[in-house]
Design an enzyme around this catalytic site. Structure first.
Site, PDB file in Angstrom:
ATOM      1  CD  GLU A  36      -3.023   0.800   2.322  1.00  0.00           C
ATOM      2  OE1 GLU A  36      -3.598   1.799   2.790  1.00  0.00           O
ATOM      3  OE2 GLU A  36      -3.244  -0.353   2.715  1.00  0.00           O
ATOM      4  NE  ARG A  77      -4.755   3.267  10.128  1.00  0.00           N
ATOM      5  CZ  ARG A  77      -3.733   3.474   9.313  1.00  0.00           C
ATOM      6  NH1 ARG A  77      -3.077   2.440   8.794  1.00  0.00           N
ATOM      7  NH2 ARG A  77      -3.349   4.693   8.993  1.00  0.00           N
ATOM      8  CG  HIS A 126      -4.271  -6.702  12.745  1.00  0.00           C
ATOM      9  ND1 HIS A 126      -4.087  -7.328  11.549  1.00  0.00           N
ATOM     10  CD2 HIS A 126      -5.198  -5.732  12.532  1.00  0.00           C
ATOM     11  CE1 HIS A 126      -4.861  -6.752  10.632  1.00  0.00           C
ATOM     12  NE2 HIS A 126      -5.547  -5.792  11.206  1.00  0.00           N
ATOM     13  CG  ASP A 180      -1.695  -0.781   5.564  1.00  0.00           C
ATOM     14  OD1 ASP A 180      -0.559  -1.185   5.250  1.00  0.00           O
ATOM     15  OD2 ASP A 180      -1.933   0.400   5.860  1.00  0.00           O
ATOM     16  CD  GLU A 222     -11.144   1.678   4.328  1.00  0.00           C
ATOM     17  OE1 GLU A 222     -10.984   2.118   3.171  1.00  0.00           O
ATOM     18  OE2 GLU A 222     -12.267   1.535   4.847  1.00  0.00           O
ATOM     19  CG  ASP A 257      -6.735  -1.910   7.380  1.00  0.00           C
ATOM     20  OD1 ASP A 257      -6.753  -2.053   6.129  1.00  0.00           O
ATOM     21  OD2 ASP A 257      -6.286  -0.884   7.928  1.00  0.00           O
ATOM     22  CE1 TYR A 265      -1.676  -1.490   9.177  1.00  0.00           C
ATOM     23  CE2 TYR A 265      -3.584  -2.444  10.265  1.00  0.00           C
ATOM     24  CZ  TYR A 265      -3.040  -1.604   9.311  1.00  0.00           C
ATOM     25  OH  TYR A 265      -3.864  -0.875   8.487  1.00  0.00           O
TER      26      TYR A 265
END
Length: 748
Positions: free
Chosen positions: A9, A301, A345, A82, A86, A84, A299
């Site tokens: 990303e 988030r 995560h 990433d 998104e 997640d 990570y």
């Protein structure tokens, strides 16, 4: 020829990942999302089942062209945005344009950018996660429907350029609701009483009144306080009960996104968006000299408290080596996730025990070092033994009253040798308990001083960035990836201001919030919004259907929308005459609304564009400016203190004949060498007060704390800084962080 193409990303990851993969793989970056809904239309076919129409973002057409070209010459494509929702959407959008015979497309997840994680992920590739993509699509469609349908109404009824957001509007409501609580709060008087007592052995100590006639003390007037004081002063203070016990305080869990944002705000005054930018860089990789780019944290988030076994073992070994076996529990500590946690995560932690903060400090920026050390310390602390205190509670009887003194002594530091949690607004410096003398039950104490103080109950405090993130998390509003964006958006839209580190709604924010509450009760309901977040989680788990979720939502939303078009209050048509005439064309002046509040404008607009600021208090005209004894450098008339959009300033009293203006000096000279300017108070676009050099933009020196023109008595620095605490107390501290000078002051 490379055997695989890895698509990440962020371009910052390429260097970190590349050194582990070598020439067998090509690595490219999507630079965020490559597709989105169109800008100039809704882009959702509501009638056909809420089908979105994605298109390549204009700025990403070259990126996608390059990715397609590179993908033609490799047999395997590894999509590694990433880990997640998104990131999953980015992976699906790229995969949709790369489908071709003989080409295998995989999804790989990098929870951190260490060698072992990267190589393991590529050796064990996954399929794309359709359910996670569906959850992201549902969120995007919901947000587009709300924003695209309601915003035009606000343009029509309130002011052009306004916007509404499904989650952000609820955040504004939370701030507005708190402001209403504060406005409605009626302070109640009460009196506290403290006795300073002396035993047979020192030291003297304080005890507070807690009970009268066996019930919780309630002294509500000066007369009652004086009557009670007279009775107590004649009595005998006797130790009634003495309790000593050992108290253990367990370490806090490792960081989740929200907790990291809260602690970084408390310790360093980092905004959530700033914290996430720094954490993103630590995750993607930092150049560590000859070792090259290294990802330092997992990570960032996440709402999970899970820790990998390997990381637990590393932490335990570090504790044993650094602090000794007394600080190490017999077994690893495990923390339970909240019910709503996605657990996709791990918690936020260092990727390796190899990179101790002090050892790599030279390679990090000051802000990177602060955040990395915070993450490191919290992670190590979460696996340590509890802190142990010897706590003493003394109950003292006198006439019909009971006083209590409490004290504690740190017996074993445990995890506090590494980490202590930050306190809101730096907390109260008197949090530690008092030192108490040795006492025995039945002992008679001597009264040295009996002090009674008038106090008033306080309204609930306004939200800070840290407490608002906490509130959003506790109410289930938003998710780890959205907290920072929510706080940034509501400020960018001028619906709230961050004044002295506290959120306040603007007049515009209050108006828009009321309009939305009156017309879109479902969307503005905190419980409903939290429930929608849970539904998105269920979609990601494959337990709920996107179409059914959107259909159910839209049924109520469309009804509210139709009704609002007819009944929403039209503020634009409510222009109120001010009773004044335009000095340019003699037309009546009208009261109108802008993002900065109310203003007066000529009724003959657009032929006459005369407008002027007015006071928002009671819609009264502005008070006359305050004259100073400073002469104007151009015409000689006295300068006056005036109010502007970005704070107070000096303007010539002969305005509009003379339009000279200048900033107001704080009396402190700019500390930049050779500058010659002075520090002046200003206000940012988001409403936050700061202090910067009068010679801006030639000199860009700026600070957040108010400078005070007093020389530091310890290190002789030319000025001090004013620090305000939550309880209203004010301290003067030295700007030089190596100087420990600190003194209590009166609020300015």
């Amino acid at each position: 020829m490379p055997q695989g193409l890895v698509i990440v990303e962020s371009p910052a990851k390429i260097k970190t990942i590349g050194k582990y993969l070598g020439s067998e793989y090509s690595i490219m970056a999507s630079v965020g999302h490559v597709k989105d809904l169109p800008k100039n239309k809704l882009g959702i076919d509501v009638e056909s089942g809420f089908i979105p129409s994605y298109e390549v973002i204009e700025a990403k057409k070259k990126v996608m062209s390059a990715i397609k070209k590179a993908a033609q010459n490799v047999p395997n494509i590894y999509l590694a945005p990433d880990p997640d929702r998104e990131g999953e959407a980015i992976a699906w959008h790229i995969a949709g344009d790369l489908q071709d015979k003989g080409r295998k497309i995989y999804r790989v997840l990098f929870n951190d950018l260490s060698r072992s994680t990267i190589l393991h992920a590529l050796s064990n590739p996954l399929e794309l996660d359709f359910n996670k993509y569906e959850a992201q699509q549902t969120r995007r469609i919901l947000d587009r429907l709300v924003g695209y349908k309601i915003s035009p109404l606000l343009w029509e009824k309130v002011r052009r350029g306004l916007s509404a957001g499904r989650v952000q509007s609820v955040a504004v409501r939370i701030i507005c609701d708190r402001e209403e609580e504060i406005a409605a709060f009626v302070p109640e008087e009460y009196w506290s009483m403290t006795a300073t007592l002396e035993a047979a052995t020192p030291p003297a100590f304080d005890a507070k009144l807690i009970k009268i006639d066996g019930k919780k003390s309630k002294v509500v007037s000066a007369a009652q306080s004086e009557e009670l004081r007279a009775k107590i002063e004649k009595g005998t203070f006797i130790v009634k009960k003495l309790e000593q016990k050992e108290v253990k305080k367990s370490p806090p869990p490792p960081f989740t996104t929200s907790k990291l944002q809260q602690e970084a705000s408390r310790w360093f005054r980092f905004s959530p968006s700033k914290t996430m930018k720094i954490a993103q860089k630590l995750y993607e990789g930092v150049e560590l000299g000859a070792e090259g780019s290294v990802g330092l944290i997992t990570y960032m988030r996440t709402d999970s408290l899970r820790i990998a076994d390997e990381a637990l073992n590393t932490a335990r070994e570090l504790i044993r080596e650094t602090y000794g076996s007394l600080y190490l529990p017999a077994k690893p500590r495990f923390y339970r996730n909240q019910a709503a946690a996605q657990d996709a995560h791990e918690a936020i932690r260092p990727t390796s025990g190899q990179y101790r903060p002090k050892d790599i400090k030279a390679y990090l920026t000051p802000e990177q070092f602060k955040l990395y050390q915070l993450i490191w310390n919290r992670f190590i602390a979460c696996q340590m033994n509890p802190a142990i205190f010897d706590q003493t509670t003394i109950d003292i009887d006198v006439v019909n009253c009971q006083f209590r003194a409490q004290g504690q002594v740190l017996k074993f530091p445990g995890y506090t040798a590494v980490y202590t949690e930050g306190k809101e607004e730096n907390g109260d410096e008197n949090d530690h308990a008092a030192l108490l003398p040795k006492l025995s039950e039945g002992e008679v104490l001597k009264l040295l001083l009996l002090k009674s103080e008038q106090r008033f109950t306080q309204p609930p405090p306004r939200f800070t960035e840290a407490t608002l993130v906490k509130e959003l998390e506790e109410k289930g509003i938003g998710r780890p990836s959205t907290y920072a964006a929510i706080l940034a958006t509501i400020q960018d839209r001028q619906y709230v201001l961050l004044e002295q580190s506290r959120f306040m709604p603007t007049e515009l924010g209050v108006l828009v919030n009321q309009q939305l509450k009156d017309n879109f009760a479902q969307i503005m309901d905190v419980t409903f919004t939290a429930g929608m977040e849970k539904k998105l989680d269920l979609i990601a788990e494959g337990k709920l259907n996107r179409f059914e979720t959107l259909t159910e939502f839209y049924a109520g939303f469309s009804r509210d929308l139709l009704k609002a078009k007819e009944t929403m209050r039209n503020v634009k048509k409510e222009a109120v005459p001010t009773g004044e005439l335009c000095e340019l064309c003699q037309g009546p002046m009208l009261l109108k609304m802008s993002r900065w509040g109310k203003f007066a404008a000529c009724s003959n607009y657009p032929k006459c564009k005369n407008r002027k600021n007015i006071s928002t208090a009671e819609n009264d005209p502005p008070p006359p400016p305050v004259l100073t004894d400073i002469p104007c450098t151009t015409c000689g008339q006295l300068m006056a203190v005036k109010k502007g959009r970005f704070g107070d300033f000096l303007g010539c009293s002969a305005y509009p004949a003379c339009k000279v203006i200048r900033p107001i000096s704080t009396g402190v000279t700019c500390p930049e060498a050779g500058c010659g300017g002075y520090l002046t108070q200003k206000r940012s676009k988001t409403g936050k007060t700061f202090y910067s050099c009068s010679r801006y933009p030639d000199c860009k020196f700026a600070i957040w704390d108010r400078p005070v023109a007093e020389v530091c008595p310890q290190c002789h620095a030319p000025f001090l800084l004013e620090k305000k605490r939550r309880d209203g107390s004010v301290y003067l501290v030295c700007r030089d962080q190596e100087c420990a000078y600190k003194a209590k002051s009166s609020p300015s």
